[in-house]
Design a protein around this motif. Structure first.
Motif, PDB file in Angstrom:
ATOM      1  N   VAL A  52      76.109 -54.500 -16.963  1.00 11.65           N
ATOM      2  CA  VAL A  52      77.148 -53.930 -17.831  1.00 11.65           C
ATOM      3  C   VAL A  52      77.100 -52.428 -17.590  1.00 11.65           C
ATOM      4  N   THR A  53      78.247 -51.833 -17.324  1.00  7.45           N
ATOM      5  CA  THR A  53      78.224 -50.433 -16.893  1.00  7.45           C
ATOM      6  C   THR A  53      79.419 -49.638 -17.406  1.00  7.45           C
ATOM      7  N   SER A  54      79.215 -48.332 -17.466  1.00  2.25           N
ATOM      8  CA  SER A  54      80.338 -47.436 -17.767  1.00  2.25           C
ATOM      9  C   SER A  54      80.783 -46.714 -16.496  1.00  2.25           C
ATOM     10  N   GLN A  55      80.081 -46.958 -15.394  1.00  2.00           N
ATOM     11  CA  GLN A  55      80.323 -46.233 -14.148  1.00  2.00           C
ATOM     12  C   GLN A  55      81.281 -47.001 -13.231  1.00  2.00           C
ATOM     13  N   LYS A  56      82.433 -46.405 -12.991  1.00  6.74           N
ATOM     14  CA  LYS A  56      83.452 -47.093 -12.189  1.00  6.74           C
ATOM     15  C   LYS A  56      82.952 -47.427 -10.783  1.00  6.74           C
ATOM     16  N   GLU A  57      82.036 -46.583 -10.254  1.00 10.99           N
ATOM     17  CA  GLU A  57      81.567 -46.848  -8.886  1.00 10.99           C
ATOM     18  C   GLU A  57      80.628 -48.045  -8.817  1.00 10.99           C
ATOM     19  N   ASN A  58      80.219 -48.554  -9.978  1.00 10.24           N
ATOM     20  CA  ASN A  58      79.327 -49.713  -9.985  1.00 10.24           C
ATOM     21  C   ASN A  58      80.050 -51.031 -10.207  1.00 10.24           C
ATOM     22  N   LEU A  59      81.361 -51.026 -10.074  1.00 13.42           N
ATOM     23  CA  LEU A  59      82.113 -52.238 -10.404  1.00 13.42           C
ATOM     24  C   LEU A  59      82.187 -53.224  -9.238  1.00 13.42           C
ATOM     25  N   SER A  60      82.048 -54.499  -9.572  1.00 13.10           N
ATOM     26  CA  SER A  60      82.182 -55.585  -8.602  1.00 13.10           C
ATOM     27  C   SER A  60      83.653 -55.995  -8.510  1.00 13.10           C
ATOM     28  N   PRO A  61      84.018 -56.777  -7.491  1.00 13.96           N
ATOM     29  CA  PRO A  61      85.419 -57.202  -7.370  1.00 13.96           C
ATOM     30  C   PRO A  61      85.902 -58.017  -8.576  1.00 13.96           C
ATOM     31  N   ASP A  62      84.994 -58.771  -9.204  1.00 15.60           N
ATOM     32  CA  ASP A  62      85.408 -59.619 -10.332  1.00 15.60           C
ATOM     33  C   ASP A  62      85.228 -58.918 -11.686  1.00 15.60           C
ATOM     34  N   ALA A  63      85.031 -57.611 -11.669  1.00 21.80           N
ATOM     35  CA  ALA A  63      84.706 -56.870 -12.900  1.00 21.80           C
ATOM     36  C   ALA A  63      85.753 -57.038 -14.000  1.00 21.80           C
ATOM     37  N   LEU A  64      85.264 -57.013 -15.240  1.00 22.01           N
ATOM     38  CA  LEU A  64      86.145 -57.073 -16.412  1.00 22.01           C
ATOM     39  C   LEU A  64      85.799 -55.931 -17.347  1.00 22.01           C
ATOM     40  N   GLU A  65      86.812 -55.483 -18.060  1.00 23.03           N
ATOM     41  CA  GLU A  65      86.550 -54.493 -19.105  1.00 23.03           C
ATOM     42  C   GLU A  65      86.282 -55.208 -20.426  1.00 23.03           C
ATOM     43  N   ILE A  66      85.312 -54.707 -21.187  1.00 21.37           N
ATOM     44  CA  ILE A  66      85.037 -55.275 -22.518  1.00 21.37           C
ATOM     45  C   ILE A  66      85.936 -54.548 -23.514  1.00 21.37           C
ATOM     46  N   LEU A  67      86.864 -55.284 -24.112  1.00 19.49           N
ATOM     47  CA  LEU A  67      87.866 -54.630 -24.978  1.00 19.49           C
ATOM     48  C   LEU A  67      87.428 -54.546 -26.437  1.00 19.49           C
ATOM     49  N   GLY A  68      86.726 -55.577 -26.898  1.00 14.38           N
ATOM     50  CA  GLY A  68      86.351 -55.571 -28.312  1.00 14.38           C
ATOM     51  C   GLY A  68      85.415 -56.715 -28.614  1.00 14.38           C
ATOM     52  N   ASP A  69      84.674 -56.581 -29.719  1.00 14.21           N
ATOM     53  CA  ASP A  69      83.695 -57.601 -30.027  1.00 14.21           C
ATOM     54  C   ASP A  69      83.407 -57.629 -31.508  1.00 14.21           C
ATOM     55  N   GLY A  70      82.870 -58.735 -31.975  1.00 12.96           N
ATOM     56  CA  GLY A  70      82.488 -58.866 -33.378  1.00 12.96           C
ATOM     57  C   GLY A  70      81.495 -59.998 -33.538  1.00 12.96           C
ATOM     58  N   SER A  71      80.562 -59.841 -34.474  1.00  9.24           N
ATOM     59  CA  SER A  71      79.551 -60.878 -34.738  1.00  9.24           C
ATOM     60  C   SER A  71      79.357 -61.012 -36.238  1.00  9.24           C
ATOM     61  N   CYS A  72      80.102 -61.920 -36.857  1.00  3.77           N
ATOM     62  CA  CYS A  72      80.052 -62.026 -38.311  1.00  3.77           C
ATOM     63  C   CYS A  72      79.417 -63.326 -38.769  1.00  3.77           C
ATOM     64  N   ASN A  73      78.747 -63.254 -39.894  1.00  2.00           N
ATOM     65  CA  ASN A  73      78.030 -64.400 -40.429  1.00  2.00           C
ATOM     66  C   ASN A  73      78.919 -65.240 -41.344  1.00  2.00           C
ATOM     67  N   ASP A  74      78.647 -66.560 -41.348  1.00  2.00           N
ATOM     68  CA  ASP A  74      79.380 -67.478 -42.233  1.00  2.00           C
ATOM     69  C   ASP A  74      78.995 -67.291 -43.699  1.00  2.00           C
ATOM     70  N   ALA A  75      77.745 -66.900 -43.942  1.00  2.00           N
ATOM     71  CA  ALA A  75      77.203 -66.832 -45.306  1.00  2.00           C
ATOM     72  C   ALA A  75      77.442 -68.135 -46.048  1.00  2.00           C
ATOM     73  N   ASN A  76      77.193 -69.236 -45.359  1.00  2.00           N
ATOM     74  CA  ASN A  76      77.497 -70.541 -45.932  1.00  2.00           C
ATOM     75  C   ASN A  76      76.298 -71.490 -45.934  1.00  2.00           C
ATOM     76  N   HIS A  77      75.691 -71.685 -44.764  1.00  2.00           N
ATOM     77  CA  HIS A  77      74.576 -72.631 -44.666  1.00  2.00           C
ATOM     78  C   HIS A  77      73.720 -72.229 -43.472  1.00  2.00           C
ATOM     79  N   ILE A  78      72.385 -72.482 -43.547  1.00  2.00           N
ATOM     80  CA  ILE A  78      71.528 -72.012 -42.455  1.00  2.00           C
ATOM     81  C   ILE A  78      71.615 -72.869 -41.193  1.00  2.00           C
ATOM     82  N   SER A  79      72.072 -74.122 -41.323  1.00  2.00           N
ATOM     83  CA  SER A  79      72.221 -74.908 -40.090  1.00  2.00           C
ATOM     84  C   SER A  79      73.660 -75.368 -39.870  1.00  2.00           C
TER      85      SER A  79
END
Lengths: 85, 381, 206
Positions: free
Chosen positions: B216-243
């Motif tokens: 994972v890089t911020s350097q354009k010179e390190n990009l592979s041909p199949d490279a993708l940009e990471i646009l956004g992300d989120g990791s939220c909890n259900d707060a419902n049940h542990i399993s």
């Protein structure tokens, strides 16, 4: 049968860590899940392990458990009829 | 603000020891899942996708002495080594290392294991990898159940965006062990047949093993041909049940929402969803509900568990890498094992390999502890 | 523009002692075991939350730490509070227990109630359920308390508006040894959120 019911109540309290519940508070016909003792899905799976470990009964379908674990009385009847140890 | 990208990558699995080999097998419709009868691992036969031990040991010869390293270490070393070779990256003080694993070397807890019990500590695994490859920084070990692999991507991006690192290498992996199989079995979650994500006749999960690594890089010179940009992300909890997953898909819904908001795109621009799709009743149903709440019910979706089984801490990264290839090859890959839709809400499961121009994809995962992660990627080239 | 963040409240649970913001809340005999100590901690909070007794030791420790910090902070369910926890031993304490249940093939009874706790992030699940926090969360493993990482990660969550405040901490349980340091990062407070401050607070030096 009465002895088995008492034994089951003790085991349920101990193995499911029901800290605030006493044996007297669990009636033979009280529902264990839902509004009754408020057990949940992990408790149900834990009871399946208990049937296997203590009474030699193997349940492979968790849905079967639903009927068997309705109350202590129903559990006791089922165990009496099916136990292998 | 600097952009972050996914670049050079590798997958070590039953379907091959490079990303290219894995994709070839997927495009040919080959699954790595087989019936395994090995009493050392489990008393009863089970379905799993296992790496051949002799192949692993042969491949590992170039890196070290096979008997000094655990199975997982060999897999992860090989995977990371391939990425470092491809990228030719110089490791500096601004290069981070993230390890993603659910259980690491937990198999050494078995009294029959010849490895010292200290090896079970995840920081120890991190140290092994850090020292072997000469990383300057302590490894960040992400151990967040089954979202670990994709959460690691999100963590890498956050550490790069906040300026801590310029580049991050992620190495992820988990093995099939009695520890894991017995646990999932006690949950009555293991299928007695090859798994069928989202299908009417699904009967649970298969556990698989894999390692995956990526730059994972911020350097354009390190990009592979199949490279993708990471646009956004989120990791939220259900707060419902542990399993059990939330019946309303709340945590996943919020995670996707959070990722979309950051990406500043509409749901309609998402071309493809790589779902978690473990093939348990509750998980698949929950995902279908969350996707529909997000109005993503028509977007082509697959689960790759039919090829690999559930590879735990590796799965999120492994499936992201397959998604990269999907975009690179403009091909939607079949959701292996799918027959008839078996969730209550309509979703558009991919039934056969389909050529289609693809720009943007969404990767999701969910796991025990009520955790969920969603990340959105876009093509660079 | 950098927004200044603050450590608003913090809690230590170690050596059979609970302290909040440096003030002693209660102390148990140093010989008492964690089972008794944690129960006292629970009782001291005046809670009626039977789920607590189903938790493994790591979750109990994390739950108590969170409870004391969140009590001091007073949050609502719709406050967007992220949770970021770290430790050294992951869930090894319970992992060993699960391994014990499958080691002997003659007595092979893996327990689902034990297995579910063989993941460190279950601690976050437990806290999230109690406080209905449907927010950003993650669990990380390090060799020792890592102030630099926690500082950077919590700051990035706040900066990117992924959360309004962050409950952070080190929660380790290994054998009989345990250590919990939890704290809240908010937009308001007295202590600036810096790695030095975190390092000092962790060591319990003001």
């Amino acid at each position: 049968m009465e002895g088995l019911k008492l034994e089951l109540k003790e085991k349920i309290i101990e193995q499911l860590n029901l800290e605030d519940v006493s044996i007297e508070e669990i009636g033979d016909d009280d529902p264990l899940f839902g509004d009754g003792l408020g057990l949940d899905s992990i408790d149900a799976l834990e009871l399946i392990v208990m049937l296997d470990k203590d009474y030699g009964i193997k349940l492979t379908d968790p849905k079967e458990g639903k009927k068997i674990f309705e109350s202590v009385a129903i559990m006791a009847t089922y165990i009496t009829a099916n136990r292998t140890k | 603000m600097s952009q972050t990208y996914l670049s050079y990558n590798n997958i070590i699995s039953s379907l091959g020891f490079t990303t290219a080999q894995n994709i070839e097998n997927i495009s040919l419709g080959n699954s790595g899942i087989e019936k395994v009868d090995d009493k050392k691992v489990l008393q009863t036969p089970f379905y799993s996708s296992l790496i051949k031990t002799d192949q692993l040991d042969t491949a590992f010869q170039k890196l070290g002495n096979s008997i000094d390293f655990t199975r997982l270490e060999k897999m992860m070393f090989l995977s990371l080594n391939d990425v470092l070779e491809q990228s030719n990256l110089e490791i500096t003080a601004k290069t981070g290392l993230i390890i993603s694993t659910t259980k690491g070397n937990v198999d050494v807890l078995d009294t029959n294991s010849k490895f010292p019990k200290e090896r079970a500590y995840l920081a120890e695994l991190g140290k092994q990898i850090q020292q072997f490859f000469g990383f300057k920084n302590e490894a960040i070990v992400v151990s967040n159940a089954c979202v670990s692999g994709i959460l690691a991507v999100s963590v890498a991006k956050r550490m790069i965006t906040s300026g801590v690192y310029d580049d991050v290498l992620i190495a992820s992996g988990d093995i099939v062990s009695e520890f894991i199989l017995s646990g999932f079995q006690s949950f009555q979650a293991i299928s007695d047949a090859p798994c069928r994500p989202f299908s009417k006749n699904r009967t649970g999960i298969n556990i698989g093993e894999a390692a995956a690594a990526i730059l994972v890089t911020s350097q354009k010179e390190n990009l592979s041909p199949d490279a993708l940009e990471i646009l956004g992300d989120g990791s939220c909890n259900d707060a419902n049940h542990i399993s059990g997953p939330s019946r309303t898909g709340e945590g996943l819904y919020r995670s996707i929402q959070s990722a979309l908001k950051e990406a500043m795109i509409e749901t309609s621009t998402i071309d493809y969803i790589s779902a978690h799709g473990t093939a348990t009743n509750y998980n698949d149903e929950m995902e279908a509900i969350a996707f529909n709440r997000m109005e993503l019910g028509d977007v082509p979706v697959n689960s790759l568990k039919g090829y690999y089984g559930h590879t735990l801490g590796a799965s999120g990264l492994l499936e992201t890498i397959v998604g990269m290839q999907s975009l690179f090859n403009n091909t939607l890959y079949t959701s292996y094992g799918f027959d008839e839709l078996g969730v209550s809400q309509s979703i558009n499961v991919i039934k056969e390999n389909t050529k289609k121009p693809l720009q943007t994809f969404l990767k999701t995962a969910s796991g025990f502890g009520g955790c969920n992660t969603a990340v959105i990627f876009k093509k660079v080239h | 523009m950098k927004i200044e963040n603050y450590i608003s409240n913090y809690c230590h649970i170690r050596n059979n002692t609970v302290s909040v913001n440096g003030e002693l809340i209660f102390k148990e005999d140093s010989n008492s075991e964690f089972a008794d100590f944690s129960k006292k901690g629970y009782k001291q909070l005046n809670l009626s939350y039977s789920k607590f007794f189903k938790m493994d030791n790591l979750s109990k420790l994390a739950f108590l730490g969170a409870e004391y910090v969140l009590n001091a902070t007073k949050i609502d369910a719709d406050d967007n509070v992220a949770i970021v926890l770290t430790n050294r031993a992951s869930s090894l304490d319970t992992d060993r227990k699960h391994q014990g249940s499958i080691q002997d093939k003659e007595s092979y009874y893996p327990s689902p109630a034990v297995f579910v706790y063989t993941l460190p992030n279950i601690t976050i699940g437990e806290i999230s359920i109690k406080h209905q926090l449907k927010s950003e969360n993650a669990f990380f493993i390090f060799d020792a308390f890592n102030a630099d990482f926690l500082h950077a990660y919590a700051s990035s969550l706040l900066e990117k508006e992924k959360a309004e405040s962050v409950l952070c901490g080190w929660v380790d349980y290994d054998g009989e040894a345990y250590d919990c340091f939890m704290y809240m990062i908010s937009k308001k407070g007295q202590r600036k959120h810096t790695t030095n401050e975190l390092k000092n607070l962790y060591k319990n030096k003001d």
